[in-house]
Design a protein around this motif. Structure first.
Motif, PDB file in Angstrom:
ATOM      1  N   VAL A  27      63.566 -29.726  66.087  1.00  0.00           N
ATOM      2  CA  VAL A  27      64.527 -29.592  67.098  1.00  0.00           C
ATOM      3  C   VAL A  27      65.599 -30.548  67.060  1.00  0.00           C
ATOM      4  CG1 VAL A  27      64.504 -30.010  69.834  1.00  0.00           C
ATOM      5  CG2 VAL A  27      62.810 -28.588  68.608  1.00  0.00           C
ATOM      6  N   ASN A  28      65.026 -31.946  66.896  1.00  0.00           N
ATOM      7  CA  ASN A  28      66.083 -33.109  66.739  1.00  0.00           C
ATOM      8  C   ASN A  28      67.403 -32.790  65.811  1.00  0.00           C
ATOM      9  OD1 ASN A  28      66.525 -36.082  65.776  1.00  0.00           O
ATOM     10  ND2 ASN A  28      66.894 -35.545  67.876  1.00  0.00           N
ATOM     11  N   ARG A  29      66.782 -32.446  64.675  1.00  0.00           N
ATOM     12  CA  ARG A  29      67.908 -31.963  63.570  1.00  0.00           C
ATOM     13  C   ARG A  29      68.700 -30.879  63.926  1.00  0.00           C
ATOM     14  NH1 ARG A  29      69.306 -36.128  61.335  1.00  0.00           N
ATOM     15  NH2 ARG A  29      68.573 -36.987  63.302  1.00  0.00           N
ATOM     16  N   ILE A  30      68.520 -29.787  64.655  1.00  0.00           N
ATOM     17  CA  ILE A  30      69.109 -28.794  65.095  1.00  0.00           C
ATOM     18  C   ILE A  30      70.434 -29.256  65.933  1.00  0.00           C
ATOM     19  CG2 ILE A  30      69.334 -26.788  66.661  1.00  0.00           C
ATOM     20  CD1 ILE A  30      66.608 -26.029  65.641  1.00  0.00           C
ATOM     21  N   LEU A 151      65.982 -27.563  57.500  1.00  0.00           N
ATOM     22  CA  LEU A 151      66.102 -26.219  58.162  1.00  0.00           C
ATOM     23  C   LEU A 151      67.072 -26.623  59.345  1.00  0.00           C
ATOM     24  CD1 LEU A 151      62.694 -24.525  58.051  1.00  0.00           C
ATOM     25  CD2 LEU A 151      64.693 -23.819  56.944  1.00  0.00           C
ATOM     26  N   GLY A 152      66.484 -27.579  60.231  1.00  0.00           N
ATOM     27  CA  GLY A 152      67.525 -28.155  61.324  1.00  0.00           C
ATOM     28  C   GLY A 152      68.850 -28.157  60.965  1.00  0.00           C
ATOM     29  N   VAL A 153      69.129 -29.037  59.942  1.00  0.00           N
ATOM     30  CA  VAL A 153      70.477 -29.360  59.331  1.00  0.00           C
ATOM     31  C   VAL A 153      71.408 -28.327  59.206  1.00  0.00           C
ATOM     32  CG1 VAL A 153      72.014 -30.534  57.617  1.00  0.00           C
ATOM     33  CG2 VAL A 153      69.891 -31.901  58.644  1.00  0.00           C
ATOM     34  N   ALA A 154      70.562 -27.312  58.564  1.00  0.00           N
ATOM     35  CA  ALA A 154      71.468 -25.940  58.207  1.00  0.00           C
ATOM     36  C   ALA A 154      71.800 -25.247  59.489  1.00  0.00           C
ATOM     37  CB  ALA A 154      70.443 -24.965  57.427  1.00  0.00           C
ATOM     38  N   ALA A 156      72.302 -26.742  62.318  1.00  0.00           N
ATOM     39  CA  ALA A 156      72.897 -27.751  62.877  1.00  0.00           C
ATOM     40  C   ALA A 156      74.755 -27.676  62.524  1.00  0.00           C
ATOM     41  CB  ALA A 156      72.520 -29.071  62.859  1.00  0.00           C
ATOM     42  N   GLY A 157      74.700 -27.504  61.148  1.00  0.00           N
ATOM     43  CA  GLY A 157      76.108 -27.235  60.617  1.00  0.00           C
ATOM     44  C   GLY A 157      76.981 -25.994  61.198  1.00  0.00           C
ATOM     45  N   VAL A 158      76.015 -24.800  61.393  1.00  0.00           N
ATOM     46  CA  VAL A 158      76.750 -23.810  61.829  1.00  0.00           C
ATOM     47  C   VAL A 158      76.950 -23.832  63.218  1.00  0.00           C
ATOM     48  CG1 VAL A 158      76.706 -21.299  62.394  1.00  0.00           C
ATOM     49  CG2 VAL A 158      75.664 -22.334  60.246  1.00  0.00           C
ATOM     50  N   LEU A 159      76.001 -24.342  63.943  1.00  0.00           N
ATOM     51  CA  LEU A 159      75.956 -24.481  65.488  1.00  0.00           C
ATOM     52  C   LEU A 159      77.254 -25.793  65.881  1.00  0.00           C
ATOM     53  CD1 LEU A 159      74.892 -23.678  68.310  1.00  0.00           C
ATOM     54  CD2 LEU A 159      73.135 -25.709  68.041  1.00  0.00           C
ATOM     55  N   GLY A 160      77.195 -26.588  65.105  1.00  0.00           N
ATOM     56  CA  GLY A 160      78.210 -27.728  65.449  1.00  0.00           C
ATOM     57  C   GLY A 160      79.615 -27.315  65.391  1.00  0.00           C
ATOM     58  N   LEU A 171      79.016 -31.142  72.031  1.00  0.00           N
ATOM     59  CA  LEU A 171      78.303 -31.749  70.734  1.00  0.00           C
ATOM     60  C   LEU A 171      77.358 -32.966  71.370  1.00  0.00           C
ATOM     61  CD1 LEU A 171      80.937 -31.909  67.970  1.00  0.00           C
ATOM     62  CD2 LEU A 171      79.328 -29.983  68.175  1.00  0.00           C
ATOM     63  N   PHE A 172      78.113 -33.787  71.836  1.00  0.00           N
ATOM     64  CA  PHE A 172      77.473 -35.003  72.417  1.00  0.00           C
ATOM     65  C   PHE A 172      76.281 -34.565  73.554  1.00  0.00           C
ATOM     66  CE2 PHE A 172      81.544 -36.603  71.141  1.00  0.00           C
ATOM     67  CZ  PHE A 172      81.017 -37.808  70.373  1.00  0.00           C
ATOM     68  N   THR A 173      76.547 -33.634  74.292  1.00  0.00           N
ATOM     69  CA  THR A 173      75.342 -33.325  75.184  1.00  0.00           C
ATOM     70  C   THR A 173      74.100 -32.454  74.578  1.00  0.00           C
ATOM     71  OG1 THR A 173      77.052 -32.683  76.985  1.00  0.00           O
ATOM     72  CG2 THR A 173      74.921 -31.771  77.344  1.00  0.00           C
ATOM     73  N   LEU A 174      74.571 -31.814  73.643  1.00  0.00           N
ATOM     74  CA  LEU A 174      73.241 -30.980  72.864  1.00  0.00           C
ATOM     75  C   LEU A 174      72.412 -32.197  72.022  1.00  0.00           C
ATOM     76  CD1 LEU A 174      71.747 -28.668  71.734  1.00  0.00           C
ATOM     77  CD2 LEU A 174      73.409 -28.585  69.761  1.00  0.00           C
ATOM     78  N   ASP A 175      73.368 -32.880  71.349  1.00  0.00           N
ATOM     79  CA  ASP A 175      72.450 -34.037  70.453  1.00  0.00           C
ATOM     80  C   ASP A 175      71.718 -34.766  71.565  1.00  0.00           C
ATOM     81  OD1 ASP A 175      71.881 -35.412  68.360  1.00  0.00           O
ATOM     82  OD2 ASP A 175      73.868 -35.592  67.537  1.00  0.00           O
ATOM     83  N   ALA A 176      72.187 -35.264  72.591  1.00  0.00           N
ATOM     84  CA  ALA A 176      71.591 -36.184  73.810  1.00  0.00           C
ATOM     85  C   ALA A 176      70.255 -35.619  74.192  1.00  0.00           C
ATOM     86  CB  ALA A 176      72.322 -36.578  74.796  1.00  0.00           C
ATOM     87  N   LEU A 177      70.462 -34.093  74.501  1.00  0.00           N
ATOM     88  CA  LEU A 177      69.234 -33.317  74.973  1.00  0.00           C
ATOM     89  C   LEU A 177      68.395 -33.288  74.180  1.00  0.00           C
ATOM     90  CD1 LEU A 177      71.201 -30.596  76.909  1.00  0.00           C
ATOM     91  CD2 LEU A 177      69.845 -32.281  77.840  1.00  0.00           C
TER      92      LEU A 177
END
Length: 411
Positions: A27-30, A151-154, A156-160, A171-177
């Motif tokens: 979850v954190n890596r996503i 898996l999470g980073v993969a 995150a790259g698209v989502l970011g 971006l900042f809100t999702l990472d913080a959450l």
């Protein structure tokens, strides 16, 4: 039936808190979408010049270099769970501060604090996994964590990219959450695993630095990491030097995460069968050979082949390395041992771009030859450490068995 048998083998001897840590990591890596886009954020919405962006990113890097040292100290001093919660919640707060400040000095301070808190969790995470999982299952456990990260980073790259096109604030809100979500999972479902020192003295980083085995492992890790980091430093330059486009580099680099994600289930079936030191020796050799062969690459296909080769080495290097640290570190000092290895990665992050680009300017072929030599040296150091690692493994496992019998180690 195949999936059922595979899952039975993968989940054997892995306790429920481990799966909480793995799920939280995923979850954190996503949500790890800020760091890849930080330079674009600073140059775009904050309208900083390229030179100023470099200074702010250097502030971030300076904080990150200290982060794992601090995390290792806290993991052994106040506990794994407390350090994980502090690291995650502190990182969330720093992300929101970095998104909010406007003045350059405040941006630099926020970037430094964010870097300082960002990796505090890593030594505590590795120590907690080692505390929770029996020795024979640790390589598999760390390989599963590594798979979850990829898996999470993969994702995150698209989502970011999608979120950045709409608003960097997202971006900042999702990472913080996702950091807060991970902290809540840890606080509610992961027990404190820090063992108490039998002498009453938890030790210090001086104890780690006086350990020749730890210093040798640090040297091997530093050499391997210097090679590994060329994937994002000089490999793009080599692709451009061959007359290929940025989109070609994107295709070439995509071989790396695809290989990791596809190969990992097969690796997980085999990893418990191999000893840690020979696996690391082979991984470091393959890493050096893969980058060394880049000297002969001049097309998308050949570059992709070299990426495929060194990615196989990367899987062993990143999946088995933490298990090796757990095998040689006294339980009450696992945080600090992992912190020292974090400094090896941080040092490589600092030196890799400087040394790599300098040698590349002299001769691209010389750089890839140096990568081959560094990979061989890294493997050679690891091979030389083998007998000492074996003796330390037996001593640590005997101590763990005695502690388990006396009820000092949580299960």
């Amino acid at each position: 039936m195949f999936l059922s048998n595979w899952w039975s083998r993968m989940s054997a001897d892995l306790p429920r808190p481990f799966w909480v840590l793995m799920a939280g990591t995923f979850v954190n890596r996503i949500g790890a979408v800020v760091q890849p886009f930080l330079a674009l954020y600073l140059a775009g919405p904050r309208d900083l010049t390229p030179a100023t962006v470099g200074v702010v990113l250097a502030c971030f890097g300076a904080g990150s270099l200290v982060s794992q040292v601090l995390g290792g100290y806290l993991a052994d001093r106040i506990g794994r769970r407390a350090t994980l919660v502090i690291g995650m919640t502190g990182t969330a707060a720093c992300f929101m501060m970095l998104a909010s400040v406007r003045h350059l000095a405040l941006i630099a301070v926020a970037a430094t604090l964010t870097g300082l808190l960002l990796d505090v969790y890593r030594p505590a995470m590795s120590a907690a996994v080692a505390d929770l999982v029996p020795p024979h299952a640790r390589p598999r456990a760390f390989a599963l964590i590594y798979w979850a990260v990829n898996l999470g980073v993969a994702v995150a790259g698209v989502l970011g990219g999608v979120l950045a096109d709409r608003s960097y604030w997202l971006l900042f809100t999702l990472d913080a959450l996702t950091c807060v979500a991970f902290a809540v999972l840890i606080a509610r479902a992961v027990p404190e695993t820090r063992p108490k020192s039998s002498s009453g003295d938890p030790g210090s980083y001086l104890h780690v630095l006086r350990d020749g085995l730890a210093v040798g492992l640090f040297a091997s890790t530093l050499l391997g990491s210097l090679v590994y980091l060329q994937q994002v430093v000089t490999l793009p330059l080599a692709v451009r030097h061959s007359g290929l486009s940025a989109s070609a580099y994107g295709l070439i680099y995509a071989v790396n995460p695809i290989t990791v994600i596809v190969a990992q289930p097969f690796v997980l079936r085999l990893i418990d069968r191999f000893r840690v030191v020979p696996t690391m020796v082979a991984a470091e050799l393959i890493l050096g050979i893969g980058f060394g062969l880049t000297a002969f690459a001049d097309s998308i296909g050949l570059f992709a082949l070299t990426v495929l080769i060194w990615t196989i080495g990367e899987i062993g290097f990143n999946a088995v390395g933490p298990a090796l640290i757990a095998e040689i570190a006294p339980p009450e000092l696992r945080g600090r041992y992992n912190g020292l290895m974090g400094v090896a990665f941080g040092g490589a992050s600092l030196l890799g771009p400087l040394v790599g680009t300098w040698v590349f300017d002299i001769s691209p072929g010389l750089l890839w030859f140096c990568c081959l030599v560094a990979g061989v040296l890294s493997a050679g150091v690891m091979l030389a450490l083998g007998p000492s690692v074996g003796r330390r493994q037996r001593a640590i496992r005997d101590a763990e068995a005695r502690s388990a019998l006396s009820g000092k180690v949580p299960v």
